[in-house]
Design an enzyme around this catalytic site. Sequence first.
Site, short mmCIF file in Angstrom:
data_model
loop_
_atom_site.label_atom_id
_atom_site.label_comp_id
_atom_site.label_asym_id
_atom_site.label_seq_id
_atom_site.Cartn_x
_atom_site.Cartn_y
_atom_site.Cartn_z
N HIS A 52 -3.21 -5.01 1.80
CA HIS A 52 -2.44 -5.25 3.03
C HIS A 52 -2.38 -6.74 3.37
O HIS A 52 -3.23 -7.23 4.12
CB HIS A 52 -3.11 -4.52 4.21
CG HIS A 52 -2.95 -3.05 4.18
ND1 HIS A 52 -1.95 -2.39 4.87
CD2 HIS A 52 -3.66 -2.10 3.56
CE1 HIS A 52 -2.06 -1.09 4.66
NE2 HIS A 52 -3.09 -0.88 3.87
N CYS A 102 0.83 -1.21 0.00
CA CYS A 102 0.00 0.00 0.00
C CYS A 102 0.88 1.27 0.00
O CYS A 102 1.55 1.52 -1.00
CB CYS A 102 -0.99 -0.06 1.16
SG CYS A 102 -2.45 0.92 0.85
N GLU A 157 -0.53 -8.24 5.36
CA GLU A 157 -0.27 -8.42 6.79
C GLU A 157 -1.55 -8.35 7.62
O GLU A 157 -1.54 -8.65 8.81
CB GLU A 157 0.76 -7.38 7.27
CG GLU A 157 0.28 -5.95 7.37
CD GLU A 157 0.04 -5.25 6.03
OE1 GLU A 157 0.24 -5.87 4.96
OE2 GLU A 157 -0.38 -4.09 6.06
N1 GLN Z 1 -3.59 6.38 0.82
C1 GLN Z 1 -2.35 6.15 1.49
C2 GLN Z 1 -1.22 6.91 0.79
O1 GLN Z 1 -1.41 7.48 -0.22
C3 GLN Z 1 -2.02 4.68 1.54
C4 GLN Z 1 -3.00 3.95 2.40
C5 GLN Z 1 -2.49 2.71 3.04
O2 GLN Z 1 -1.28 2.45 3.10
N2 GLN Z 1 -3.40 1.96 3.59
O3 GLN Z 1 -0.14 6.93 1.27
#
Ligand code: GLN
Length: 201
Positions: A181, A84, A183
């Site tokens: 994610h 992410c 994890e």
């Molecule tokens: N929207 C977040 C970003 O741009 C990422 C979100 C996340 O890691 N769950 O950094």
Amino acid sequence: MIIGVLGFQGDIEEHIAATKEALKKLKIDGAVSVVKTADELGEVDALIVPGGESTVIGGLSLFNKSLSVIKERIKNGMPVLGTCAGMILLANRTYDRVVGEKKQPLLGVLNVLVERNSFGRQRESFEADLNVPLLGKQKFKGVFIRAPSVKEASQGVETLAKLDGEVVAVRQGNIVGTCFHPELSGDTRLHEYFVQMIKKH
Ligand code: GLN
């Protein structure tokens, strides 16, 4: 094998737990440690960049001068898993779905264009069963929280998973990135895949 988890912000503990579980399942002797400084980064064989907020993680990493160290190590072949926000940091170009292109510190090692917050805001977070062929036939629960998607990828970037036509997991040599994610899924298969990648390296 020492696996570092970049420890500025985000779901650090969850990655530590999933990685330890993966090592245990694979019966591989290894340690997982939180790393932030250049010195600490020098000690690890691989790195996990967690999800959280990419502008915060990138800003703090730039501030303590670890960003360039991480970049160098990845360029020299260190295996890295970014999830992410972690994948956003690995990318060489990003923009936000609503506010567009914004300057943010990036590692810029993964040849993709990433759209941030691609599936909407926090309240539009969701879970979806993903088909990830390299993890086997059983679907993988993708947890998407203000998740990005991969809009463009250059040669050398392999698609590992898609959701409704959007690319949500990629690999480019020693770099693995997921928009979701792993994890938080209660399924350690992706961490096991990464551990095996480290072992081969
Ligand atoms: N929207 C977040 C970003 O741009 C990422 C979100 C996340 O890691 N769950 O950094």
